[in-house]
Design an enzyme around this catalytic site. Structure first.
Site, mmCIF file in Angstrom:
data_model
loop_
_atom_site.group_PDB
_atom_site.id
_atom_site.type_symbol
_atom_site.label_atom_id
_atom_site.label_comp_id
_atom_site.label_asym_id
_atom_site.label_seq_id
_atom_site.Cartn_x
_atom_site.Cartn_y
_atom_site.Cartn_z
ATOM 1 N NE ARG A 72 0.808 -3.088 3.600
ATOM 2 C CZ ARG A 72 0.842 -2.566 4.826
ATOM 3 N NH1 ARG A 72 -0.145 -2.854 5.684
ATOM 4 N NH2 ARG A 72 1.829 -1.781 5.205
ATOM 5 C CG HIS B 175 0.724 -1.104 -2.724
ATOM 6 N ND1 HIS B 175 0.347 -1.820 -1.598
ATOM 7 C CD2 HIS B 175 1.592 -0.154 -2.271
ATOM 8 C CE1 HIS B 175 0.968 -1.345 -0.547
ATOM 9 N NE2 HIS B 175 1.717 -0.322 -0.918
ATOM 10 C CG HIS C 206 3.098 3.795 7.052
ATOM 11 N ND1 HIS C 206 2.924 4.940 6.296
ATOM 12 C CD2 HIS C 206 2.911 2.760 6.178
ATOM 13 C CE1 HIS C 206 2.652 4.619 5.046
ATOM 14 N NE2 HIS C 206 2.633 3.303 4.956
#
Length: 345
Positions: free
Chosen positions: A199, A274, A300
């Protein structure tokens, strides 16, 4: 207590919860009846709270928000932001007695905010924040009433379009940044995100101690877990030199957005930096990368988020041909032709 009266009758005299509590007196013809009644009264006291009803909880919503923040919110990365949002909602709702908040009042708030232009996803978050206050305080025993918003459903959202940059668009974006942006960090940060799937904020937070042994270690991530991702030796060396010169990256997201607009690349509403993370993930899968490996690289917490990219895998595309309905149709036609051939002389 049971005592015999001068009249010869028997009196039951019970203070349900000691001095100052509700008192029950009743007279009976026999001592046996008096004992039975006393036992009944004491038994009922154990089974119900009606004999000693607790005072109604009249604390207002802002007070519960403060309790929640001190117990839970203070430990969340976005706790302060959530508290400001909750305080704002409470003020709009008129800071009601928390247990008396009606679903219709929140729905009116949601409708008003939708008309103002607040996104449906944001309003789902607002409902989630309020639910968290009620549910967490009930779990901790701070409240003894049910969440009054428990039956309100979230707004159903359309799946967000997953956008990513082609190889040509990546080249155009980097050329635009190099020729247009005066920010010394944005070009390198863009390449870090494209190379690691980080990110933008994670890349900006890199310090010299996070760049070791050919890997970049991202800390203070969204999941709260640090992760390390290897990069090419050329990029690794460039990052080391850059951080040695500047010490750290400065805020550069605005510079990236300006360069993105200058490039003319069109993205779905709400997407900017993003797209670099989506681009890494999409190309990783299209080039044959493993979904489980991608999950670890992206950080994740569940595989469900990573599975958004599974449809881009080459094997997945082959399976569409191998297992699709047209294959079954061709198989049926083949069987019919074989049957006709067997019947013909």
């Amino acid at each position: 207590m049971i005592k015999k009266l001068p009249s010869g009758r028997w009196q039951v005299d019970v203070l349900l919860d000691g001095r100052g509590s509700r008192r029950i007196r009743k007279r009976f013809a026999s001592k046996i009846e008096a004992r039975r009644f006393e036992a009944y009264i004491l038994g009922q006291k154990e089974k119900t709270k009606d004999w000693n009803p607790s005072k109604k909880d009249n604390r207002r919503l802002i007070e519960l928000v403060r309790l929640w923040f001190n117990a839970k919110g203070v430990h969340l990365k976005d706790g302060e932001r959530r508290k400001r949002c909750l305080d704002s909602m409470a003020a709009w709702l008129g800071n009601p007695v928390a247990r008396n908040l009606r679903p219709s009042e929140f729905l009116a708030y949601r409708s008003y905010k939708l008309q103002e232009g607040t996104s449906e996803k944001t309003l789902n978050n607002h409902l989630g924040y309020l639910n968290a206050v009620y549910n967490e305080l009930q779990r901790l025993g701070e409240t003894d009433f049910d969440n009054p918003l428990r039956n309100i459903q979230m707004i159903r959202l359309d799946e967000i379009e997953l956008s990513w940059l082609t190889t040509e668009q990546i080249g155009l974006l980097l050329e635009t940044i190099e020729g247009f942006s005066q920010n010394p960090h944005v070009h390198l940060l863009t390449r870090i995100c494209l190379a690691t799937g980080a990110r933008w904020g994670e890349a900006e937070n890199l310090l010299p101690r996070h760049v070791q042994k050919g890997k970049l270690t991202f800390v203070n991530t969204k999941s709260g877990k640090s992760r390390s991702v290897p990069v090419s030796s050329e990029l690794f060396a460039e990052i080391q030199v850059h951080l040695k010169e500047y010490g750290q990256f400065s805020f550069s997201l605005s510079a990236f957005r300006r360069a993105l607009v200058k490039s003319g690349i069109q993205l779905p509403k709400g997407q900017a930096a993003h797209v670099l993370r989506h681009t890494f993930a999409s190309h990783f899968v299209m080039n044959g990368g493993d979904i489980l490996t991608l999950q670890k690289i992206l950080g994740h917490s569940t595989i469900n988020m990573t599975m958004r990219y599974a449809h881009l895998a080459p094997d997945h595309l082959k399976d569409a041909i191998k297992h699709g309905p047209m294959l079954a149709k061709c198989w049926q036609q083949s069987k019919k032709q074989e049957s006709r051939n067997e019947k013909s002389p």
